[in-house]
Enzyme design. Structure first.
Site, PDB file in Angstrom:
ATOM      1  N   GLU A  41     -84.237  89.497  49.502  1.00  0.00           N
ATOM      2  CA  GLU A  41     -85.368  90.336  49.906  1.00  0.00           C
ATOM      3  C   GLU A  41     -85.736  91.337  48.808  1.00  0.00           C
ATOM      4  OE1 GLU A  41     -82.901  88.813  53.161  1.00  0.00           O
ATOM      5  OE2 GLU A  41     -82.453  90.230  51.552  1.00  0.00           O
ATOM      6  N   ASP A 266     -87.259  82.779  45.745  1.00  0.00           N
ATOM      7  CA  ASP A 266     -87.807  84.123  45.913  1.00  0.00           C
ATOM      8  C   ASP A 266     -89.069  84.283  45.080  1.00  0.00           C
ATOM      9  OD1 ASP A 266     -85.596  84.692  47.527  1.00  0.00           O
ATOM     10  OD2 ASP A 266     -84.426  85.400  45.822  1.00  0.00           O
TER      11      ASP A 266
END
Length: 315
Positions: A41, A266
């Site tokens: 994240e 990501d």
């Protein structure tokens, strides 16, 4: 409303100090490492912030040097850290990462059990930043940290849905963090079904749905109410399909020298989310996802290859 309170994207999860081997070989034999920051994240938050989005990240870090390092990285990348708590009782996790050879996935050893971030819970939730954010990004990593973190994920996704915000979800499978594969599948699909945009890899989609083709995997989530599914196909590029039946396969961006594959997914998420928040089409979003994913794997480190807006150029 202050400028700082107006957010484009908010996300949450665990960041760790990462020690990357300076030379090839078994991790037990390596004596020199480079310290970097890691976390799925956090990588996405970093990539979006470099593209000029106002991003906030919610988490917990330990009251230790690793925690201070993470906070420094957030400041360096202009990621709002007002909702990162310093936990005086639990440490910041870290990991050791081998030097990859010839594009292979590098060996990684995690030291995260009992970390500060694993104690994330509903007590860490504050409505204001989420109400002031346009978009929530969730990953299967944060949801797998603990039962309390999973409950936080459910609360956040329901809160943002009720508030009319958009939500992206990357399953980002970490089987070792779950009690069983069945629990992982059930828990992640529950979250995915509440998102607007679901971004699995093709292998992840097959595990989560039991289906083989990209279209069948997409249909599985579209039938749950997801607006669009964008699937990473690795060397075959990316596939997307939406509720209107629009679908296509977008070819990959050629990469001559793969250095480090960690962080590619990501990077892909950064490309897709940024493009969709700018109002671009799914085809354009998948193209940008492929592009940023290809940049991410050409350097050592999970986020070092994520481009600024200038570096991304007119792509």
């Amino acid at each position: 409303m202050s400028k700082q309170s107006i957010l484009d994207v908010i996300t949450y999860g665990e960041a760790m100090a990462m020690f990357v081997a300076a030379e090839s070989g078994n991790l037990s034999e390596i004596t020199h490492f480079t310290k970097r920051a890691a976390g799925a994240e956090l990588n996405v938050a970093t990539g979006l912030a470099r593209l000029g989005f106002n991003v906030a990240w919610l988490s917990r870090v330990g009251n230790d040097s690793f925690g201070q390092f993470i906070l420094q990285q957030l400041a360096k990348e202009n990621i709002q850290r007002d909702w990162v708590s310093v936990d005086p009782h639990h440490p910041t996790g870290f990991q050791l990462k081998a030097k990859a050879e010839q594009g292979a996935d590098p060996a990684v050893e995690y030291f995260r059990k009992g970390s500060a971030a694993s104690y994330l819970s509903l007590a860490d939730f504050t409505p204001a930043p989420f109400l002031n954010a346009r978009h929530l990004h969730l990953s299967g990593v944060a949801t797998a940290l603990s039962d309390s973190s999973y409950r936080l994920s459910l609360h956040l996704i329901d809160f943002m849905r009720t508030a009319g915000k958009t939500i992206s979800f990357d399953p980002n499978l970490r089987p070792t963090l779950w009690k069983s594969e069945q629990e992982m599948i059930r828990s992640l699909n529950r979250l995915a079904g509440k998102a607007d945009w679901v971004l699995p890899g093709i292998k992840e989609g097959r595990i989560l749905t039991g289906l083989s083709s990209a279209e069948a995997i997409a249909d599985f989530y579209l039938e749950k109410g997801v607006k669009a599914v964008i699937i990473k196909l690795g060397e075959q590029g990316a596939y997307f399909k939406d509720q209107l039946g629009n679908q296509d396969t977008i070819p990959p961006c050629p990469v001559e020298n793969v250095v480090d594959t960690v962080g590619a997914g990501d990077g892909f998420a950064v490309g897709v989310i940024s493009a969709l928040l700018e109002g671009k089409t799914l085809a354009q979003a998948a193209k940008r996802g492929n592009r940023i994913g290809s940049l991410a794997i050409q350097v050592i480190g999970d986020s070092e290859g994520l481009p600024t807006r200038e570096q991304l150029g007119d792509f």
